[in-house]
Design an enzyme around this catalytic site. Sequence first.
Site, PDB file in Angstrom:
ATOM      1  N   ASP A  29    -107.723  -2.974  51.410  1.00 15.88           N
ATOM      2  CA  ASP A  29    -107.682  -4.433  51.305  1.00 15.88           C
ATOM      3  C   ASP A  29    -108.688  -4.876  50.249  1.00 15.88           C
ATOM      4  O   ASP A  29    -109.817  -4.378  50.192  1.00 15.88           O
ATOM      5  CB  ASP A  29    -107.998  -5.067  52.667  1.00 15.88           C
ATOM      6  CG  ASP A  29    -107.600  -6.528  52.727  1.00 15.88           C
ATOM      7  OD1 ASP A  29    -106.662  -6.859  53.467  1.00 15.88           O
ATOM      8  OD2 ASP A  29    -108.229  -7.352  52.030  1.00 15.88           O
ATOM      9  N   HIS A  45     -88.864  -4.737  51.282  1.00 15.18           N
ATOM     10  CA  HIS A  45     -89.392  -6.059  51.646  1.00 15.18           C
ATOM     11  C   HIS A  45     -88.896  -6.484  53.021  1.00 15.18           C
ATOM     12  O   HIS A  45     -87.705  -6.652  53.246  1.00 15.18           O
ATOM     13  CB  HIS A  45     -88.992  -7.121  50.613  1.00 15.18           C
ATOM     14  CG  HIS A  45     -89.575  -8.468  50.929  1.00 15.18           C
ATOM     15  ND1 HIS A  45     -90.858  -8.812  50.560  1.00 15.18           N
ATOM     16  CD2 HIS A  45     -89.078  -9.521  51.632  1.00 15.18           C
ATOM     17  CE1 HIS A  45     -91.115 -10.038  51.007  1.00 15.18           C
ATOM     18  NE2 HIS A  45     -90.050 -10.490  51.659  1.00 15.18           N
ATOM     19  N   ASN A  85    -100.597  -9.955  61.237  1.00 17.37           N
ATOM     20  CA  ASN A  85    -100.518 -11.409  61.368  1.00 17.37           C
ATOM     21  C   ASN A  85     -99.097 -11.852  61.061  1.00 17.37           C
ATOM     22  O   ASN A  85     -98.520 -11.445  60.060  1.00 17.37           O
ATOM     23  CB  ASN A  85    -101.501 -12.078  60.399  1.00 17.37           C
ATOM     24  CG  ASN A  85    -102.943 -11.782  60.760  1.00 17.37           C
ATOM     25  OD1 ASN A  85    -103.310 -11.798  61.925  1.00 17.37           O
ATOM     26  ND2 ASN A  85    -103.767 -11.491  59.757  1.00 17.37           N
ATOM     27  N   THR A  93    -100.954 -14.589  55.127  1.00 24.00           N
ATOM     28  CA  THR A  93    -101.018 -15.131  53.764  1.00 24.00           C
ATOM     29  C   THR A  93    -100.081 -14.403  52.807  1.00 24.00           C
ATOM     30  O   THR A  93     -99.664 -14.971  51.802  1.00 24.00           O
ATOM     31  CB  THR A  93    -102.453 -15.046  53.198  1.00 24.00           C
ATOM     32  OG1 THR A  93    -102.883 -13.685  53.215  1.00 24.00           O
ATOM     33  CG2 THR A  93    -103.407 -15.907  54.016  1.00 24.00           C
ATOM     34  N   HIS A  98     -97.139  -6.178  56.850  1.00 22.75           N
ATOM     35  CA  HIS A  98     -98.253  -5.246  56.649  1.00 22.75           C
ATOM     36  C   HIS A  98     -99.044  -5.121  57.933  1.00 22.75           C
ATOM     37  O   HIS A  98     -99.137  -6.062  58.718  1.00 22.75           O
ATOM     38  CB  HIS A  98     -99.160  -5.690  55.491  1.00 22.75           C
ATOM     39  CG  HIS A  98     -99.659  -7.094  55.595  1.00 22.75           C
ATOM     40  ND1 HIS A  98     -98.886  -8.183  55.250  1.00 22.75           N
ATOM     41  CD2 HIS A  98    -100.847  -7.600  56.004  1.00 22.75           C
ATOM     42  CE1 HIS A  98     -99.579  -9.299  55.435  1.00 22.75           C
ATOM     43  NE2 HIS A  98    -100.777  -8.970  55.911  1.00 22.75           N
ATOM     44  N   HIS A 100    -102.810  -4.173  59.227  1.00 19.56           N
ATOM     45  CA  HIS A 100    -104.209  -3.943  58.873  1.00 19.56           C
ATOM     46  C   HIS A 100    -104.736  -2.809  59.756  1.00 19.56           C
ATOM     47  O   HIS A 100    -104.529  -2.817  60.975  1.00 19.56           O
ATOM     48  CB  HIS A 100    -105.062  -5.179  59.180  1.00 19.56           C
ATOM     49  CG  HIS A 100    -104.672  -6.427  58.438  1.00 19.56           C
ATOM     50  ND1 HIS A 100    -105.414  -6.904  57.382  1.00 19.56           N
ATOM     51  CD2 HIS A 100    -103.648  -7.294  58.600  1.00 19.56           C
ATOM     52  CE1 HIS A 100    -104.863  -8.031  56.929  1.00 19.56           C
ATOM     53  NE2 HIS A 100    -103.781  -8.297  57.660  1.00 19.56           N
TER      54      HIS A 100
HETATM   55  P1  AMP Z   1    -102.681 -11.483  55.974  1.00 20.52           P
HETATM   56  O1  AMP Z   1    -103.682 -12.609  55.897  1.00 20.52           O
HETATM   57  O2  AMP Z   1    -102.547 -10.846  57.307  1.00 20.52           O
HETATM   58  O3  AMP Z   1    -101.348 -11.896  55.371  1.00 20.52           O
HETATM   59  O4  AMP Z   1    -103.291 -10.330  55.083  1.00 20.52           O
HETATM   60  C1  AMP Z   1    -103.158 -10.272  53.690  1.00 20.52           C
HETATM   61  C2  AMP Z   1    -104.262  -9.370  53.220  1.00 20.52           C
HETATM   62  O5  AMP Z   1    -103.952  -8.963  51.902  1.00 20.52           O
HETATM   63  C3  AMP Z   1    -105.641 -10.019  53.175  1.00 20.52           C
HETATM   64  O6  AMP Z   1    -106.531  -9.282  54.025  1.00 20.52           O
HETATM   65  C4  AMP Z   1    -106.034  -9.934  51.714  1.00 20.52           C
HETATM   66  O7  AMP Z   1    -107.400  -9.686  51.513  1.00 20.52           O
HETATM   67  C5  AMP Z   1    -105.160  -8.797  51.218  1.00 20.52           C
HETATM   68  N1  AMP Z   1    -104.844  -8.810  49.801  1.00 20.52           N
HETATM   69  C6  AMP Z   1    -104.424  -9.867  49.047  1.00 20.52           C
HETATM   70  N2  AMP Z   1    -104.194  -9.480  47.787  1.00 20.52           N
HETATM   71  C7  AMP Z   1    -104.465  -8.143  47.730  1.00 20.52           C
HETATM   72  C8  AMP Z   1    -104.423  -7.164  46.689  1.00 20.52           C
HETATM   73  N3  AMP Z   1    -104.033  -7.465  45.440  1.00 20.52           N
HETATM   74  N4  AMP Z   1    -104.786  -5.904  46.994  1.00 20.52           N
HETATM   75  C9  AMP Z   1    -105.183  -5.586  48.252  1.00 20.52           C
HETATM   76  N5  AMP Z   1    -105.224  -6.451  49.273  1.00 20.52           N
HETATM   77  C10 AMP Z   1    -104.883  -7.720  49.010  1.00 20.52           C
HETATM   78 ZN    ZN Z   2     -92.245  -7.893  49.405  1.00 19.98          ZN
END
Ligand code: AMP
Ligand code: ZN
Length: 112
Positions: A29, A45, A85, A93, A98, A100
């Site tokens: 991350d 996707h 999430n 976001t 995904h 974590h």
């Molecule tokens: P979520 O808020 O559960 O959708 O998690 C999205 C995650 O993606 C967040 O923890 C971000 O820090 C991570 N993230 C966003 N852009 C990138 C990136 N380019 N490379 C790695 N992680 C990312």
């Molecule tokens: Zn995608």
Amino acid sequence: MDCLFCKIAAGEIPSTKVYEDDQILAFRDIAPQAPTHILVIPKVHIASVNEITGAHSALIAHIFEVIPTIAAQEQLENGYRVVSNCGADAGQTVHHLHFHILGGKTLSTEMA
Ligand code: AMP
Ligand code: ZN
């Protein structure tokens, strides 16, 4: 489709990979919330947990079969948390499924 994690899966945007096979990718991350913070994504996707169907069963099972391998690789023998999430209330976001993996310290006992 303008999807950040599809672009990472395709190698169009760089990531720090920790695991990859034909179906899934795991990378660090960019804004870690624990000493070890890894994201595991399917290469195909899927927008969120809400979009998982029976057609994805083998893929989702594969993700959860690989997670312990990644955890062992990252020396998370003391334990770790797996989080996905889904939607606005959970603060999703990036709208590409995904999981974590969080570990490397004693995590908060609060989950919400
Ligand atoms: P979520 O808020 O559960 O959708 O998690 C999205 C995650 O993606 C967040 O923890 C971000 O820090 C991570 N993230 C966003 N852009 C990138 C990136 N380019 N490379 C790695 N992680 C990312
Ligand atoms: Zn995608």
